[in-house]
Scaffold this active site. Sequence first.
Site, PDB file in Angstrom:
ATOM      1  N   LYS A 176      36.605   5.312 -12.423  1.00  0.00           N
ATOM      2  CA  LYS A 176      35.932   5.668 -11.100  1.00  0.00           C
ATOM      3  C   LYS A 176      36.438   7.022 -10.783  1.00  0.00           C
ATOM      4  O   LYS A 176      35.751   7.867 -10.148  1.00  0.00           O
ATOM      5  CB  LYS A 176      36.875   5.038 -10.090  1.00  0.00           C
ATOM      6  CG  LYS A 176      36.244   3.447  -9.967  1.00  0.00           C
ATOM      7  CD  LYS A 176      37.246   2.623  -9.110  1.00  0.00           C
ATOM      8  CE  LYS A 176      37.044   1.188  -9.000  1.00  0.00           C
ATOM      9  NZ  LYS A 176      35.833   0.585  -8.650  1.00  0.00           N
ATOM     10  N   THR A 225      30.494  -0.984  -3.464  1.00  0.00           N
ATOM     11  CA  THR A 225      30.105  -1.278  -2.216  1.00  0.00           C
ATOM     12  C   THR A 225      30.449  -0.533  -1.185  1.00  0.00           C
ATOM     13  O   THR A 225      29.880  -0.286  -0.004  1.00  0.00           O
ATOM     14  CB  THR A 225      30.485  -2.943  -1.982  1.00  0.00           C
ATOM     15  OG1 THR A 225      31.984  -2.853  -2.403  1.00  0.00           O
ATOM     16  CG2 THR A 225      29.503  -3.876  -2.586  1.00  0.00           C
ATOM     17  N   HIS A 242      30.277  -9.255 -12.807  1.00  0.00           N
ATOM     18  CA  HIS A 242      30.346  -7.855 -12.094  1.00  0.00           C
ATOM     19  C   HIS A 242      30.940  -6.879 -12.558  1.00  0.00           C
ATOM     20  O   HIS A 242      31.271  -5.715 -12.259  1.00  0.00           O
ATOM     21  CB  HIS A 242      31.839  -8.233 -11.076  1.00  0.00           C
ATOM     22  CG  HIS A 242      31.238  -9.504  -9.764  1.00  0.00           C
ATOM     23  ND1 HIS A 242      30.862  -9.053  -8.471  1.00  0.00           N
ATOM     24  CD2 HIS A 242      31.394 -10.581  -9.998  1.00  0.00           C
ATOM     25  CE1 HIS A 242      30.701 -10.021  -7.976  1.00  0.00           C
ATOM     26  NE2 HIS A 242      31.175 -11.080  -8.821  1.00  0.00           N
ATOM     27  N   LYS A 281      38.676   3.739  -2.892  1.00  0.00           N
ATOM     28  CA  LYS A 281      38.395   2.470  -4.169  1.00  0.00           C
ATOM     29  C   LYS A 281      39.821   2.427  -4.741  1.00  0.00           C
ATOM     30  O   LYS A 281      40.486   3.233  -4.734  1.00  0.00           O
ATOM     31  CB  LYS A 281      37.239   2.892  -4.930  1.00  0.00           C
ATOM     32  CG  LYS A 281      37.703   4.404  -5.578  1.00  0.00           C
ATOM     33  CD  LYS A 281      36.237   4.882  -6.306  1.00  0.00           C
ATOM     34  CE  LYS A 281      34.902   5.168  -5.522  1.00  0.00           C
ATOM     35  NZ  LYS A 281      33.767   4.357  -5.053  1.00  0.00           N
ATOM     36  N   ARG A 282      39.779   1.157  -5.570  1.00  0.00           N
ATOM     37  CA  ARG A 282      40.744   1.255  -6.628  1.00  0.00           C
ATOM     38  C   ARG A 282      41.053   2.266  -7.603  1.00  0.00           C
ATOM     39  O   ARG A 282      40.006   2.878  -7.930  1.00  0.00           O
ATOM     40  CB  ARG A 282      40.679  -0.171  -7.368  1.00  0.00           C
ATOM     41  CG  ARG A 282      41.107  -1.425  -6.476  1.00  0.00           C
ATOM     42  CD  ARG A 282      42.480  -1.340  -6.089  1.00  0.00           C
ATOM     43  NE  ARG A 282      43.658  -1.694  -7.014  1.00  0.00           N
ATOM     44  CZ  ARG A 282      44.102  -2.719  -7.168  1.00  0.00           C
ATOM     45  NH1 ARG A 282      43.702  -3.686  -6.665  1.00  0.00           N
ATOM     46  NH2 ARG A 282      44.760  -3.033  -8.367  1.00  0.00           N
ATOM     47  N   LYS A 295      28.825   1.400   2.392  1.00  0.00           N
ATOM     48  CA  LYS A 295      29.699   1.257   3.711  1.00  0.00           C
ATOM     49  C   LYS A 295      29.707   2.770   4.278  1.00  0.00           C
ATOM     50  O   LYS A 295      29.093   3.172   5.564  1.00  0.00           O
ATOM     51  CB  LYS A 295      30.854   0.862   3.671  1.00  0.00           C
ATOM     52  CG  LYS A 295      31.066  -0.654   3.219  1.00  0.00           C
ATOM     53  CD  LYS A 295      32.289  -1.054   2.718  1.00  0.00           C
ATOM     54  CE  LYS A 295      32.330  -2.463   2.131  1.00  0.00           C
ATOM     55  NZ  LYS A 295      33.590  -2.695   1.431  1.00  0.00           N
TER      56      LYS A 295
HETATM   57  C1  TH1 Z   1      33.739  -5.175  -8.757  1.00  0.00           C
HETATM   58  C2  TH1 Z   1      33.007  -3.834  -9.647  1.00  0.00           C
HETATM   59  O1  TH1 Z   1      33.882  -3.085 -10.182  1.00  0.00           O
HETATM   60  C3  TH1 Z   1      32.266  -3.164  -8.442  1.00  0.00           C
HETATM   61  O2  TH1 Z   1      31.285  -2.133  -9.257  1.00  0.00           O
HETATM   62  C4  TH1 Z   1      31.320  -4.279  -7.730  1.00  0.00           C
HETATM   63  O3  TH1 Z   1      30.606  -3.515  -6.586  1.00  0.00           O
HETATM   64  C5  TH1 Z   1      32.143  -5.106  -7.342  1.00  0.00           C
HETATM   65  O4  TH1 Z   1      33.083  -6.223  -8.313  1.00  0.00           O
HETATM   66  C6  TH1 Z   1      31.466  -6.259  -6.463  1.00  0.00           C
HETATM   67  O5  TH1 Z   1      30.483  -6.899  -7.262  1.00  0.00           O
HETATM   68  C7  TH1 Z   1      34.799  -5.785  -9.854  1.00  0.00           C
HETATM   69  N1  TH1 Z   1      35.855  -6.365  -9.371  1.00  0.00           N
HETATM   70  C8  TH1 Z   1      36.432  -7.045 -10.343  1.00  0.00           C
HETATM   71  C9  TH1 Z   1      37.835  -7.507 -10.311  1.00  0.00           C
HETATM   72  C10 TH1 Z   1      38.483  -8.353 -11.343  1.00  0.00           C
HETATM   73  C11 TH1 Z   1      37.532  -8.464 -12.327  1.00  0.00           C
HETATM   74  C12 TH1 Z   1      36.175  -7.859 -12.332  1.00  0.00           C
HETATM   75  C13 TH1 Z   1      35.956  -7.143 -11.267  1.00  0.00           C
HETATM   76  S1  TH1 Z   1      34.235  -6.171 -11.283  1.00  0.00           S
HETATM   77  C14 TH1 Z   1      39.585  -8.904 -10.974  1.00  0.00           C
END
Ligand code: TH1
Length: 825
Positions: A564, A666, A367, A558-559, A670
Amino acid sequence: MNAKAAKTQPSSPLDKAEFKAAIVKHLHCSLGTDENKANNHAWWKATCAAIQAQVLEGLRKTQKSHYFNDTRAVHYFSAEFLMGRLLSNNLQNLGLFDVASGALKELGVEITDIMEEEPDMALGNGGLGRLAACFIDSLATMELPAIGYGIHYEHGLFRQEIKSGAQIERPDSWRDYGNPWEICRPESIQEVPLFGYVETKYGESGRIQKEWHPGSIVKGIPWDIPVVGYEGKTVNVLRLWQSDSSDYFNWDVFNAGGYVDAQRENVQAETISKVLYPNDETEAGKELRLIQQYFFCSCSLKDIIRRYKRAHGDDWSRFADQVVIQLNDTHPAIAIPELMRILVDRAELDWDQAWGISTKVFAYTNHTLLPEALEKWPARMIEKILPRHLEIIYEINHRFMAEVDKKWPSDNRIKAKLSIIEEGNEKMVRMGHLSVIGSFAVNGVAEMHSRLVKSDLFPEFDALWPGKLTNVTNGITPRRWLKACNPELSKLIDKKIGSDWPKDLYKLEALEKYADNKTFQKQFMQVKLNNKQLLADEIRESLDIEVDVNAIFDVQIKRLHEYKRQHLNLLHIMALYRRLLENPDYDMVPRVFIFGAKAAPGYKLAKDIIYAINKVADKINNDPRVNNKIKVVFLPNYRVSLAEKMIPASDVSEQISTAGKEASGTGNMKLALNGAITVGTLDGANVEIAEEVGDDNIFIFGLTVEEVHELKDNGYKPYDYYYRDPEIKAVLDWLETDYFTPGKPGALVSIKQSLLDHGDQYMVLADFRSYCDAQIAIDEAYRDKARWAKMAIINTAKMGKFTSDRSIKDYVERIWKLSPCKIEN
Ligand code: TH1
């Protein structure tokens, strides 16, 4: 319904009268209250209980059908499942929403009020956890045999409060008043060994036998959350493990081994599942986190094996035909050596046989490319907690190095690069490498990201095993993210094109032909306006800020993370403010900038950015010279249920990460699905959204990945932009004064420093001017009401690709090779 039909469908959905009766019965019999005394919380619980009976009936039938058909199933291993609230979703998926709402109304209760009583199940940080939740919704909807496995955290992601502009973390207690959805399954408790040492024995056949004598054992208690598919046929489960101390205490182990363990550890068993680590995309490196990961993987594998053995006994030959395990990032990667341990040490298969099975079972989703998110564990830590697993990892690596040597003979550089073990001061185990080596398929989460996984992150693995690395673009469930959260738009769409789009989102394309239709444009934008009014009310209630619903609602949710670039948004807001102060007639469409974001508690700059947004908001919102042309709103405690209110009310969707950094995103999907127009970089899934909606219906700005790389290679100098662009200089210098923080000069200076002195890693200044230009283009588009309405409609119409049903279909076809299973009565 006639008597015969009723007979063939014994669990036919409740009608309004039955629903009323069921709610009242639960008020009386389960909650010990009545219609006159019940508060909203009691009504909520009684309503959940009223549908839970039907949910459990569906669950029972599903499990029976899967068992009798001996189906192959996917097991989705994820440390996070960000479920949000379940009542509205379950009602929608069971087709009972209107019945329930009518029943409650007759009882004198508004369903929207009681839905507000439900705490979010916030067992995740952000996109990765929410993706897992969307995926299990799609799996159930598509009638695929699947089970989600994760951790039953006592405390989910912290609750965010804002005090004088700064983030304060408070514990989340989602279960304090009970959770009506979950079912405890004490009959399926598992035991998990930890710590201790490994004994080497020599068997009669000369076979070396390893025996792990654990230093302690903890208990895993499963809680099942039913996952109701749309139209309610398949009900799968999400099984979450709670830790507890083991019954027969650790003395048993102690006595059996007769071993006084010098480094015996006392992890309090209960603490293992106590709290979710709040770091999104940063690896914590903490011992407890590794224990959490092993804890849920070990419980889940044993659970899978127990179920397999019930049907196949000790015959392992069909295991990989029945079981596929998807690893949601590397967080569950320790499952790979755990399965090897079970097969080699317990089932006594030889290594090659065991490895043959393992590598047909696991598949891994990557991811992120961010180095700080790529998990590495000190070998010493693994050795202490999981001594046998470290041996197995070394063995896997040893055999893998031989394979590397065949492909690249005597090339030590490449061996060091590909090894699971990173040599150095402290030996580290690279969980990404372990995952790629131990899986039969590896996927990235958007086209661009998967391309970068191949070209930048794992190029040699791609050369070694062509075809193993692939792409599955993320998706979102339209049941939650349109039908449930935006009922007005859903009804308008139903009226226009029929109501089967929630199961076949490409059907939305039929809306495109109305994009120029004046009447439909009016209706579409009227729904948007109504949703904006609801959000405006929410903003007034929670922050006492008055916003104009005719202004552009510009949303970044978003976080909080530097990549970002919430601070790019902030700098632009400051620039607009400055233009207004210099020229009160500055021509702009009034805009409400709305933020929602949590920062990891230890991430200083992220917290500073939240503080800065709030301080700039205070100043601008209370400055009469702004004349209400700008409002800045930071909504505290961003979470799934708040997203469900913000997304339907958004005009502009901010997707402004540095190109190459956001794997997919994502939220972008939405927002576009709900008719917001994206302002974004060519990053992650934005690229595919742009492909779908076309260049006229999205505002793309900024450097491309290639340009980012080129600029980095040629020596990026943020000071050049500072000196060359007077507006950049002015807003950065402004941060250093006490203009926004009266009496506290320098309170916002860390942001300026990060952009100038610390090199502006995420190239905010390089993209600033092009971002401002995109914002001007947005104003121009918005002024033309017909043009904007058309763009919004096309965005909704073109989101078919981004249903999580399509993602799941891709996983099924490319990786899992599953078939749907019809549920018999
Ligand atoms: C997120 C990605 O940043 C985001 O771009 C993506 O859409 C989402 O995953 C789903 O695929 C990620 N969240 C985390 C959380 C942790 C570690 C790595 C990632 S990557 C804890």
